[in-house]
Design a protein around this motif. Sequence first.
Motif, PDB file in Angstrom:
ATOM      1  N   GLY A  29       6.933  22.248 -11.508  1.00  0.00           N
ATOM      2  CA  GLY A  29       7.973  21.276 -11.780  1.00  0.00           C
ATOM      3  C   GLY A  29       8.036  20.768 -13.200  1.00  0.00           C
ATOM      4  N   VAL A  30       7.198  21.268 -14.096  1.00  0.00           N
ATOM      5  CA  VAL A  30       7.218  20.810 -15.481  1.00  0.00           C
ATOM      6  C   VAL A  30       7.541  22.003 -16.376  1.00  0.00           C
ATOM      7  CG1 VAL A  30       5.891  19.771 -17.334  1.00  0.00           C
ATOM      8  CG2 VAL A  30       5.535  19.029 -14.985  1.00  0.00           C
ATOM      9  N   HIS A  35      12.499  20.682 -11.670  1.00  0.00           N
ATOM     10  CA  HIS A  35      12.826  19.261 -11.606  1.00  0.00           C
ATOM     11  C   HIS A  35      14.347  19.094 -11.536  1.00  0.00           C
ATOM     12  CE1 HIS A  35      12.397  14.974 -12.215  1.00  0.00           C
ATOM     13  NE2 HIS A  35      13.319  15.048 -13.149  1.00  0.00           N
ATOM     14  N   GLY A  36      14.790  18.332 -10.534  1.00  0.00           N
ATOM     15  CA  GLY A  36      16.216  18.070 -10.367  1.00  0.00           C
ATOM     16  C   GLY A  36      16.952  19.089  -9.515  1.00  0.00           C
ATOM     17  N   ARG A  37      16.279  20.141  -9.098  1.00  0.00           N
ATOM     18  CA  ARG A  37      16.915  21.163  -8.261  1.00  0.00           C
ATOM     19  C   ARG A  37      16.719  20.848  -6.783  1.00  0.00           C
ATOM     20  NH1 ARG A  37      15.249  26.967 -10.421  1.00  0.00           N
ATOM     21  NH2 ARG A  37      16.637  27.552  -8.744  1.00  0.00           N
ATOM     22  N   ARG A  38      17.575  21.426  -5.957  1.00  0.00           N
ATOM     23  CA  ARG A  38      17.487  21.234  -4.509  1.00  0.00           C
ATOM     24  C   ARG A  38      16.306  22.037  -3.959  1.00  0.00           C
ATOM     25  NH1 ARG A  38      20.605  18.415  -1.698  1.00  0.00           N
ATOM     26  NH2 ARG A  38      22.314  18.517  -3.165  1.00  0.00           N
ATOM     27  N   THR A  47       9.654  15.821  -9.860  1.00  0.00           N
ATOM     28  CA  THR A  47       8.251  16.080 -10.168  1.00  0.00           C
ATOM     29  C   THR A  47       7.469  14.805 -10.459  1.00  0.00           C
ATOM     30  OG1 THR A  47       6.772  17.555 -11.372  1.00  0.00           O
ATOM     31  CG2 THR A  47       8.515  16.478 -12.663  1.00  0.00           C
ATOM     32  N   TYR A  48       8.172  13.701 -10.754  1.00  0.00           N
ATOM     33  CA  TYR A  48       7.519  12.431 -11.072  1.00  0.00           C
ATOM     34  C   TYR A  48       7.408  11.501  -9.865  1.00  0.00           C
ATOM     35  CZ  TYR A  48       8.766  14.287 -15.610  1.00  0.00           C
ATOM     36  OH  TYR A  48       8.908  15.115 -16.688  1.00  0.00           O
ATOM     37  N   ALA A  49       7.905  11.921  -8.694  1.00  0.00           N
ATOM     38  CA  ALA A  49       7.917  11.064  -7.498  1.00  0.00           C
ATOM     39  C   ALA A  49       6.504  10.709  -7.061  1.00  0.00           C
ATOM     40  CB  ALA A  49       8.656  11.762  -6.365  1.00  0.00           C
ATOM     41  N   LEU A  96       1.770  21.143  -6.424  1.00  0.00           N
ATOM     42  CA  LEU A  96       1.880  19.695  -6.593  1.00  0.00           C
ATOM     43  C   LEU A  96       2.939  19.364  -7.636  1.00  0.00           C
ATOM     44  CD1 LEU A  96      -1.939  19.142  -7.056  1.00  0.00           C
ATOM     45  CD2 LEU A  96      -0.651  18.528  -5.007  1.00  0.00           C
ATOM     46  N   GLY A  97       3.684  18.294  -7.399  1.00  0.00           N
ATOM     47  CA  GLY A  97       4.540  17.766  -8.445  1.00  0.00           C
ATOM     48  C   GLY A  97       3.664  17.185  -9.544  1.00  0.00           C
ATOM     49  N   ARG A  98       4.276  16.893 -10.686  1.00  0.00           N
ATOM     50  CA  ARG A  98       3.509  16.391 -11.841  1.00  0.00           C
ATOM     51  C   ARG A  98       2.768  15.101 -11.513  1.00  0.00           C
ATOM     52  NH1 ARG A  98       5.609  15.812 -18.040  1.00  0.00           N
ATOM     53  NH2 ARG A  98       3.573  15.311 -18.890  1.00  0.00           N
ATOM     54  N   ALA A  99       3.404  14.175 -10.798  1.00  0.00           N
ATOM     55  CA  ALA A  99       2.765  12.895 -10.479  1.00  0.00           C
ATOM     56  C   ALA A  99       1.529  13.097  -9.608  1.00  0.00           C
ATOM     57  CB  ALA A  99       3.752  11.956  -9.792  1.00  0.00           C
ATOM     58  N   GLY A 100       1.624  13.954  -8.606  1.00  0.00           N
ATOM     59  CA  GLY A 100       0.478  14.215  -7.735  1.00  0.00           C
ATOM     60  C   GLY A 100      -0.656  14.887  -8.477  1.00  0.00           C
ATOM     61  N   ALA A 101      -0.336  15.880  -9.306  1.00  0.00           N
ATOM     62  CA  ALA A 101      -1.361  16.571 -10.092  1.00  0.00           C
ATOM     63  C   ALA A 101      -2.042  15.588 -11.047  1.00  0.00           C
ATOM     64  CB  ALA A 101      -0.739  17.731 -10.862  1.00  0.00           C
TER      65      ALA A 101
END
Length: 118
Positions: A29-30, A35-38, A47-49, A96-101
């Motif tokens: 996601g980075v 990021h921003g796609r369905r 990715t920041y959620a 993982l999304g960026r926030a989780g990682a």
Amino acid sequence: MRLLLVVAALIVPLSRPAAAEVCVASQYGVGDGYHGRRTASGSIFNTYAQDPYTIARPSRADLGRRFRITNLRNGASIEALSTDLGPFIAGRCVDLGRAGAHTLQIGGLGLVRVERLD
């Protein structure tokens, strides 16, 4: 009576979540256009959620399910919602999304335990 006990014993384990899985997690996601796609679940990937953290799992059966992801190196863990499909690289079981990682302190790849919560 004995037959009923055997049948009950077979039903109970099937209703419980699968055992924990240990595998390599990756970050997505980075800088890759996700990021921003369905996502496969129909939601928009962020990715920041953080509430909830979002992850991708290889099976459609996992979409919409919650998981606990634990970094085995440092013990950090998150609860996350599976919203997408992936990773598609052998040996990896979760993206993982960026926030989780970031919360797990995984920079790229890390060994994790994945436990289904529901």
